[in-house]
Design a protein around this motif. Structure first.
Motif, short mmCIF file in Angstrom:
data_model
loop_
_atom_site.label_atom_id
_atom_site.label_comp_id
_atom_site.label_asym_id
_atom_site.label_seq_id
_atom_site.Cartn_x
_atom_site.Cartn_y
_atom_site.Cartn_z
N PRO A 121 0.79 -1.24 0.00
CA PRO A 121 0.00 0.00 0.00
C PRO A 121 0.83 1.29 0.00
N GLN A 122 2.09 1.20 0.36
CA GLN A 122 2.94 2.39 0.37
C GLN A 122 3.76 2.53 -0.91
N TYR A 168 8.07 3.41 -6.43
CA TYR A 168 8.64 4.08 -5.26
C TYR A 168 7.91 3.62 -4.02
N HIS A 169 8.67 3.19 -3.02
CA HIS A 169 8.11 2.74 -1.75
C HIS A 169 8.28 3.90 -0.76
N PHE A 170 7.17 4.49 -0.35
CA PHE A 170 7.22 5.65 0.54
C PHE A 170 7.68 5.28 1.95
N GLY A 171 7.54 4.03 2.35
CA GLY A 171 7.98 3.60 3.68
C GLY A 171 9.49 3.39 3.75
N THR A 172 10.03 2.71 2.77
CA THR A 172 11.46 2.41 2.77
C THR A 172 12.28 3.41 1.96
N ARG A 173 11.59 4.24 1.19
CA ARG A 173 12.20 5.23 0.30
C ARG A 173 13.05 4.56 -0.78
N PRO A 201 7.84 -3.98 -20.10
CA PRO A 201 6.40 -3.67 -20.09
C PRO A 201 5.53 -4.85 -19.66
N THR A 202 5.97 -6.07 -19.96
CA THR A 202 5.19 -7.24 -19.55
C THR A 202 5.24 -7.41 -18.04
N LEU A 203 6.41 -7.18 -17.43
CA LEU A 203 6.52 -7.25 -15.98
C LEU A 203 5.63 -6.18 -15.35
N LEU A 204 5.61 -5.00 -15.92
CA LEU A 204 4.73 -3.93 -15.43
C LEU A 204 3.28 -4.38 -15.49
N LYS A 205 2.90 -5.02 -16.58
CA LYS A 205 1.53 -5.53 -16.71
C LYS A 205 1.20 -6.54 -15.61
N VAL A 206 2.15 -7.42 -15.32
CA VAL A 206 1.95 -8.42 -14.26
C VAL A 206 1.80 -7.72 -12.91
N VAL A 207 2.73 -6.83 -12.58
CA VAL A 207 2.70 -6.15 -11.28
C VAL A 207 1.41 -5.33 -11.13
N ASP A 208 1.03 -4.63 -12.19
CA ASP A 208 -0.21 -3.83 -12.16
C ASP A 208 -1.45 -4.68 -11.92
N SER A 209 -1.40 -5.93 -12.36
CA SER A 209 -2.60 -6.76 -12.27
C SER A 209 -2.59 -7.74 -11.10
N LEU A 210 -1.55 -7.76 -10.29
CA LEU A 210 -1.48 -8.72 -9.18
C LEU A 210 -2.70 -8.65 -8.26
N ASP A 211 -3.13 -7.44 -7.93
CA ASP A 211 -4.26 -7.29 -7.00
C ASP A 211 -5.57 -7.85 -7.55
N SER A 212 -5.68 -7.97 -8.85
CA SER A 212 -6.95 -8.42 -9.44
C SER A 212 -6.93 -9.89 -9.86
N HIS A 213 -5.88 -10.63 -9.49
CA HIS A 213 -5.80 -12.05 -9.82
C HIS A 213 -5.68 -12.89 -8.55
N PRO A 214 -6.14 -14.12 -8.60
CA PRO A 214 -6.07 -14.97 -7.41
C PRO A 214 -4.66 -15.45 -7.09
N SER A 215 -3.73 -15.31 -8.03
CA SER A 215 -2.34 -15.72 -7.79
C SER A 215 -1.43 -14.98 -8.77
N ALA A 216 -0.15 -14.99 -8.45
CA ALA A 216 0.83 -14.41 -9.38
C ALA A 216 0.88 -15.23 -10.66
N THR A 228 9.95 -5.60 -0.53
CA THR A 228 8.58 -5.23 -0.08
C THR A 228 7.82 -4.31 -1.03
N MET A 229 8.18 -4.33 -2.30
CA MET A 229 7.39 -3.58 -3.28
C MET A 229 6.04 -4.29 -3.49
N ILE A 230 6.09 -5.61 -3.46
CA ILE A 230 4.86 -6.40 -3.51
C ILE A 230 4.84 -7.27 -2.26
N ARG A 231 3.66 -7.70 -1.86
CA ARG A 231 3.55 -8.55 -0.66
C ARG A 231 2.37 -9.51 -0.82
N PRO A 232 2.39 -10.60 -0.06
CA PRO A 232 1.26 -11.52 -0.12
C PRO A 232 -0.02 -10.83 0.36
N ARG A 233 -1.13 -11.21 -0.26
CA ARG A 233 -2.42 -10.66 0.19
C ARG A 233 -3.08 -11.65 1.12
#
Length: 95
Positions: free
Chosen positions: A20-21, A34-39, A47-62, A90-95
């Motif tokens: 969330p940060q 950018y991680h606002f907590g760790t700076r 671009p494909t990795l960006l697509k994956v990272v952007d969509s992690l929250d909307s999928h049941p798994s990576a 900690t840019m991404i974390r388990p949900r």
């Protein structure tokens, strides 16, 4: 003294999401994260990795996010390594 290094592990079958940060700013080359907590600043130059990272929250798994992004099975190990690095910083974390 051992000179072996182990690659970070990453569970593709876990539900992952952006910390969330963390903010993502799209750029011509991919994106800046950018991680606002760790700076910490990370560059996504794929671009494909960006697509994956952007969509992690909307999928049941990576794995589902990678599949949706069209990543072929033979290229999956490099994406797992990139996701493992993002998880270790900690840019991404388990949900």
């Amino acid at each position: 003294m051992s000179t072996e290094t182990t690659a970070p592990t990453f569970d593709l079958d876990t539900a992952w999401g952006l910390h969330p940060q963390v903010s993502i700013r799209p750029e011509r080359f991919g994106a800046l994260m950018y991680h606002f907590g760790t700076r910490r600043l990370s560059f996504l130059k794929n671009p494909t990795l960006l697509k994956v990272v952007d969509s992690l929250d909307s999928h049941p798994s990576a794995r589902a996010a990678c599949f949706e992004a069209g990543i072929p099975a033979d290229q999956l190990p490099s994406y797992i390594a990139a996701l493992a690095m993002l998880a270790s910083t900690t840019m991404i974390r388990p949900r």
